[in-house]
Design a protein around this motif. Sequence first.
Motif, PDB file in Angstrom:
ATOM      1  N   SER A 193       0.839  -1.212   0.000  1.00  0.00           N
ATOM      2  CA  SER A 193       0.000   0.000   0.000  1.00  0.00           C
ATOM      3  C   SER A 193       0.866   1.251   0.000  1.00  0.00           C
ATOM      4  O   SER A 193       0.575   2.222  -0.717  1.00  0.00           O
ATOM      5  N   VAL A 206       1.816   6.946  -6.723  1.00  0.00           N
ATOM      6  CA  VAL A 206       0.691   7.701  -7.291  1.00  0.00           C
ATOM      7  C   VAL A 206       0.672   9.115  -6.728  1.00  0.00           C
ATOM      8  O   VAL A 206       0.411  10.081  -7.460  1.00  0.00           O
ATOM      9  N   TRP A 241       1.006  12.466  -8.903  1.00  0.00           N
ATOM     10  CA  TRP A 241      -0.089  13.458  -8.900  1.00  0.00           C
ATOM     11  C   TRP A 241       0.448  14.853  -8.597  1.00  0.00           C
ATOM     12  O   TRP A 241       0.046  15.832  -9.234  1.00  0.00           O
ATOM     13  N   MET A 284      -1.951   5.540 -13.143  1.00  0.00           N
ATOM     14  CA  MET A 284      -2.443   4.173 -12.994  1.00  0.00           C
ATOM     15  C   MET A 284      -1.371   3.155 -13.390  1.00  0.00           C
ATOM     16  O   MET A 284      -1.377   2.022 -12.920  1.00  0.00           O
ATOM     17  N   ALA A 287       0.987   2.770 -10.247  1.00  0.00           N
ATOM     18  CA  ALA A 287       0.448   2.130  -9.047  1.00  0.00           C
ATOM     19  C   ALA A 287       1.007   0.729  -8.804  1.00  0.00           C
ATOM     20  O   ALA A 287       1.408   0.401  -7.682  1.00  0.00           O
ATOM     21  N   ILE A 309      -7.041  -1.164 -14.395  1.00  0.00           N
ATOM     22  CA  ILE A 309      -7.341   0.082 -13.671  1.00  0.00           C
ATOM     23  C   ILE A 309      -7.172   1.331 -14.532  1.00  0.00           C
ATOM     24  O   ILE A 309      -7.222   2.448 -14.018  1.00  0.00           O
ATOM     25  N   MET A 349      -5.904  -4.346  -5.697  1.00  0.00           N
ATOM     26  CA  MET A 349      -5.690  -3.083  -6.392  1.00  0.00           C
ATOM     27  C   MET A 349      -6.818  -2.740  -7.370  1.00  0.00           C
ATOM     28  O   MET A 349      -7.319  -1.617  -7.357  1.00  0.00           O
ATOM     29  N   PHE A 371      -9.260   0.667  -6.775  1.00  0.00           N
ATOM     30  CA  PHE A 371      -9.371   1.734  -7.772  1.00  0.00           C
ATOM     31  C   PHE A 371     -10.766   1.793  -8.386  1.00  0.00           C
ATOM     32  O   PHE A 371     -11.192   2.834  -8.877  1.00  0.00           O
ATOM     33  N   ARG A 372     -11.491   0.686  -8.350  1.00  0.00           N
ATOM     34  CA  ARG A 372     -12.864   0.702  -8.837  1.00  0.00           C
ATOM     35  C   ARG A 372     -13.782   1.450  -7.865  1.00  0.00           C
ATOM     36  O   ARG A 372     -14.762   2.071  -8.253  1.00  0.00           O
ATOM     37  N   LEU A 374     -12.728   3.967  -5.856  1.00  0.00           N
ATOM     38  CA  LEU A 374     -12.326   5.368  -5.715  1.00  0.00           C
ATOM     39  C   LEU A 374     -13.027   6.259  -6.727  1.00  0.00           C
ATOM     40  O   LEU A 374     -13.349   5.837  -7.815  1.00  0.00           O
TER      41      LEU A 374
END
Length: 241
Positions: free
Chosen positions: A111, A118, A122, A132, A135, A151, A234, A238-239, A241
Amino acid sequence: MANFVELWVYLASAPLFGLTATLAVYVLAQALSVRSGHAPWANPVMVSVAILASVMLATGTAYPTYFAGAQFIHFLLGPAVVALGWPLWQRRAALRSRWGRLVLASLAGGSAAAASAVGMGWVLGLPGDVLMSLAPKSVTAPVAMGIAAQIGGVPALAAVFAALTGMVGALSARWLFGLMRLPTDAQGMALRGFALGTASHGIGAAHALQVHAEAGAYAGLALGLQVVLAAVLMPLVFRLL
């Protein structure tokens, strides 16, 4: 000179060119690593990649031409990963008593690796598909490519990030562990190996195996845990978020 050029053209077009070149370069890189006392800068994988890429660029050899022969070595990647299970089997009693802590440590390490990559991307303003692709950087390349595709990342880019992560980990691990003053006894080597396998997957595990059997065993365990946890969790995270 003309004869050398003709010989090179013939060899480069032969189906086993990639296999021969890879084996020859790796043997030389391994000899360099042994001679240097397994110094981080002499990592055989990194040296081999650098030499082969330089030769291909200098000679204009296309990657499909190289891979036509190198695919035989690529096929052996699967059995090589499975072989990492043997040191774990030898330590099955210790692993059975620590499995809960090991899974939690792997989850925390994975994690942190994904979130930090990421997050930094960002802050730097990188596009979403690149983020992505970053990650799964601490998961072995084939799995990282599959996760990136799920993702919204770019599989090829994810493979590059994974390879770079492995090389950076193998190069910097000894210095970082020394800075943290981790012990070099059996328990300390287990800690070093687990951390290296968590952050730097297969390349890190290969480096750990060269240094110490205990480090290699726990690096292989960390590599396997990262593959399973990242592949399952993972895409789900991400799905949501």
